[in-house]
Design an enzyme around this catalytic site. Structure first.
Site, PDB file in Angstrom:
ATOM      1  N   ARG A 106      56.386  30.270  53.011  1.00  0.00           N
ATOM      2  CA  ARG A 106      55.413  29.437  52.305  1.00  0.00           C
ATOM      3  C   ARG A 106      54.687  28.609  53.353  1.00  0.00           C
ATOM      4  O   ARG A 106      55.318  27.825  54.066  1.00  0.00           O
ATOM      5  CB  ARG A 106      56.117  28.520  51.290  1.00  0.00           C
ATOM      6  CG  ARG A 106      55.165  27.561  50.558  1.00  0.00           C
ATOM      7  CD  ARG A 106      55.954  26.631  49.644  1.00  0.00           C
ATOM      8  NE  ARG A 106      55.108  25.629  49.044  1.00  0.00           N
ATOM      9  CZ  ARG A 106      54.504  25.736  47.860  1.00  0.00           C
ATOM     10  NH1 ARG A 106      54.643  26.832  47.149  1.00  0.00           N
ATOM     11  NH2 ARG A 106      53.759  24.761  47.390  1.00  0.00           N
ATOM     12  N   HIS A 133      49.050  33.328  45.929  1.00  0.00           N
ATOM     13  CA  HIS A 133      50.300  32.725  45.444  1.00  0.00           C
ATOM     14  C   HIS A 133      50.914  33.659  44.391  1.00  0.00           C
ATOM     15  O   HIS A 133      50.977  33.334  43.205  1.00  0.00           O
ATOM     16  CB  HIS A 133      49.988  31.354  44.835  1.00  0.00           C
ATOM     17  CG  HIS A 133      51.176  30.466  44.670  1.00  0.00           C
ATOM     18  ND1 HIS A 133      52.459  30.838  45.019  1.00  0.00           N
ATOM     19  CD2 HIS A 133      51.289  29.195  44.164  1.00  0.00           C
ATOM     20  CE1 HIS A 133      53.294  29.858  44.752  1.00  0.00           C
ATOM     21  NE2 HIS A 133      52.618  28.859  44.239  1.00  0.00           N
ATOM     22  N   GLN A 136      53.794  32.681  41.759  1.00  0.00           N
ATOM     23  CA  GLN A 136      53.343  31.808  40.679  1.00  0.00           C
ATOM     24  C   GLN A 136      52.720  32.629  39.553  1.00  0.00           C
ATOM     25  O   GLN A 136      52.938  32.352  38.375  1.00  0.00           O
ATOM     26  CB  GLN A 136      52.322  30.804  41.203  1.00  0.00           C
ATOM     27  CG  GLN A 136      51.759  29.869  40.130  1.00  0.00           C
ATOM     28  CD  GLN A 136      52.797  28.940  39.538  1.00  0.00           C
ATOM     29  OE1 GLN A 136      53.476  28.235  40.274  1.00  0.00           O
ATOM     30  NE2 GLN A 136      52.931  28.942  38.217  1.00  0.00           N
ATOM     31  N   ASP A 229      44.407  23.605  38.376  1.00  0.00           N
ATOM     32  CA  ASP A 229      45.248  23.235  39.508  1.00  0.00           C
ATOM     33  C   ASP A 229      44.646  21.977  40.126  1.00  0.00           C
ATOM     34  O   ASP A 229      43.530  21.571  39.785  1.00  0.00           O
ATOM     35  CB  ASP A 229      45.274  24.391  40.522  1.00  0.00           C
ATOM     36  CG  ASP A 229      46.310  24.194  41.620  1.00  0.00           C
ATOM     37  OD1 ASP A 229      47.145  23.281  41.505  1.00  0.00           O
ATOM     38  OD2 ASP A 229      46.268  24.961  42.607  1.00  0.00           O
ATOM     39  N   CYS A 270      50.050  25.069  37.537  1.00  0.00           N
ATOM     40  CA  CYS A 270      51.137  25.470  38.436  1.00  0.00           C
ATOM     41  C   CYS A 270      51.946  24.283  38.941  1.00  0.00           C
ATOM     42  O   CYS A 270      53.033  24.476  39.499  1.00  0.00           O
ATOM     43  CB  CYS A 270      50.592  26.301  39.586  1.00  0.00           C
ATOM     44  SG  CYS A 270      49.229  25.544  40.490  1.00  0.00           S
ATOM     45  N   ARG A 315      59.359  30.220  37.153  1.00  0.00           N
ATOM     46  CA  ARG A 315      59.307  30.474  38.595  1.00  0.00           C
ATOM     47  C   ARG A 315      60.647  31.017  39.075  1.00  0.00           C
ATOM     48  O   ARG A 315      60.697  31.958  39.878  1.00  0.00           O
ATOM     49  CB  ARG A 315      58.974  29.187  39.369  1.00  0.00           C
ATOM     50  CG  ARG A 315      57.586  28.620  39.188  1.00  0.00           C
ATOM     51  CD  ARG A 315      56.490  29.537  39.673  1.00  0.00           C
ATOM     52  NE  ARG A 315      56.672  30.022  41.030  1.00  0.00           N
ATOM     53  CZ  ARG A 315      56.446  29.307  42.140  1.00  0.00           C
ATOM     54  NH1 ARG A 315      56.023  28.061  42.053  1.00  0.00           N
ATOM     55  NH2 ARG A 315      56.618  29.843  43.339  1.00  0.00           N
TER      56      ARG A 315
END
Length: 332
Positions: A106, A133, A136, A229, A270, A315
């Site tokens: 990440r 991503h 996600q 987001d 998210c 997740r």
């Protein structure tokens, strides 16, 4: 689905069938978890978790998922390794590949996670890069499937800054799964043309619809999901906030947009979200610019139409599916 020994770097690499297979596996593993049934399919494996950008959900999801599968996770924060500083990505990959059965990354550029996969010799999983991503999106799609029963044809409207990893990945995922994706943003905040063109080609094969609409009321009509987001990504300077607020405030997710969509519409994010003043950054932005709420109002975030915590839980289940699919054969 045959993802055994393969990396998970971006959804563009996967077929519609493989994405569906991961969602099915995640649902299977989630049921096991809810029933309290052991599912230690990767007993004795070791995985490295490289975090050049911090996270709550991604780190906890990988660590709990690894433990549930019987694995030992080792967390490496920016101060715990020499990756990219005293040691090249290629050299780091070859070292870690000798010690671990899988590697999560990440951080920053997509090229880093691609190089880790190229040189390590073990499966590598993208926990977030500047461009994509994918873990996600799997969680998002499992959540949508749980609430609506299907993904095919569902309309997802992404509001705000659609140029980076979330806008990119949702567009790719919706194209792959035959969904109706709408980027609702100012013209300068739309996804890049190269990726749009690639997704349009995919959509032509899957029946997906991709639209790019600046007017929020037009964009949100009949939406099944309105998604947003934060307006400033990790690593960007604080000075950007004022420009983003000026440009994106019309795209703040408010109840009028959910009502415009219809009673079926659900809100997704998210996380983390700046919906109140209960964070240091949120309070700082209020002091500087007078904004009590940023990308979403507290009314929407705390409403019964918000499914952000279902999404956050998923997740763990979808990340577990990704690791299990890469490291184990024939689970289901």
């Amino acid at each position: 689905m045959s993802l055994y020994k393969k990396s998970f770097l971006k959804l563009l690499d996967l077929s519609t069938e493989e994405i569906t297979g991961l969602l099915d596996l995640a649902a299977f593993l989630k049921e096991k978890k809810k029933k309290g049934e052991l599912h230690r399919y990767c007993e004795g494996r070791n995985v490295a978790l490289i975090f050049e950008k911090t996270s709550t959900r991604t780190r906890c999801s990988f660590e709990v998922a690894a433990a549930d599968l019987g694995m030992h996770p080792v967390y490496l924060d920016p101060k715990s390794s020499q990756i990219g500083k005293k040691e090249s990505i290629a050299d780091t990959a070859r070292v870690l590949g000798r010690m671990f059965d899988g590697i999560e990354y990440r951080g920053f550029g997509q090229e880093i996670v691609e190089d880790l996969a190229k040189y390590s010799g073990v499966p590598v999983w993208n926990g977030l890069t500047n461009e994509f991503h994918p873990t996600q999106i799997l969680a998002d799609f499992l959540t949508i499937r749980e609430h609506f029963g299907t993904l095919q044809g569902k309309k997802l409207v992404y509001m705000g800054d659609a140029r980076y990893n979330m806008g990119n990945s949702l567009m790719v995922g919706c194209a792959k799964m035959g969904m109706h994706f709408v980027a609702c943003a100012p013209a300068d905040y739309m996804p890049g043309k190269e990726l749009v063109d690639e997704c349009l080609k995919i959509a032509a094969e899957t029946g997906a619809v991709l639209e790019f609409i600046e007017d929020p009321m037009e964009a949100t009509k009949n939406a099944d999901v309105i998604y947003t987001d934060v307006w400033v990504s990790m690593g960007e300077p604080a000075e950007i906030w004022k420009q983003r607020i000026d440009d994106l405030m019309p795209y703040q997710v408010r109840m009028e947009y959910l009502d415009n969509a219809g009673p079926q519409c659900r809100f997704m994010h998210c996380l983390p979200a700046f919906h109140d003043l209960n964070t240091e950054i949120g309070f700082e932005m209020y002091q500087k610019f007078g904004c009590r709420e940023m990308e979403v109002t507290d009314e929407v975030f705390e409403s019964s139409r918000s499914i952000v915590f279902d999404e956050a839980e998923n997740r763990m289940h979808t990340i577990k599916a990704v690791m299990a699919a890469s490291l184990c054969e024939n689970i289901i």
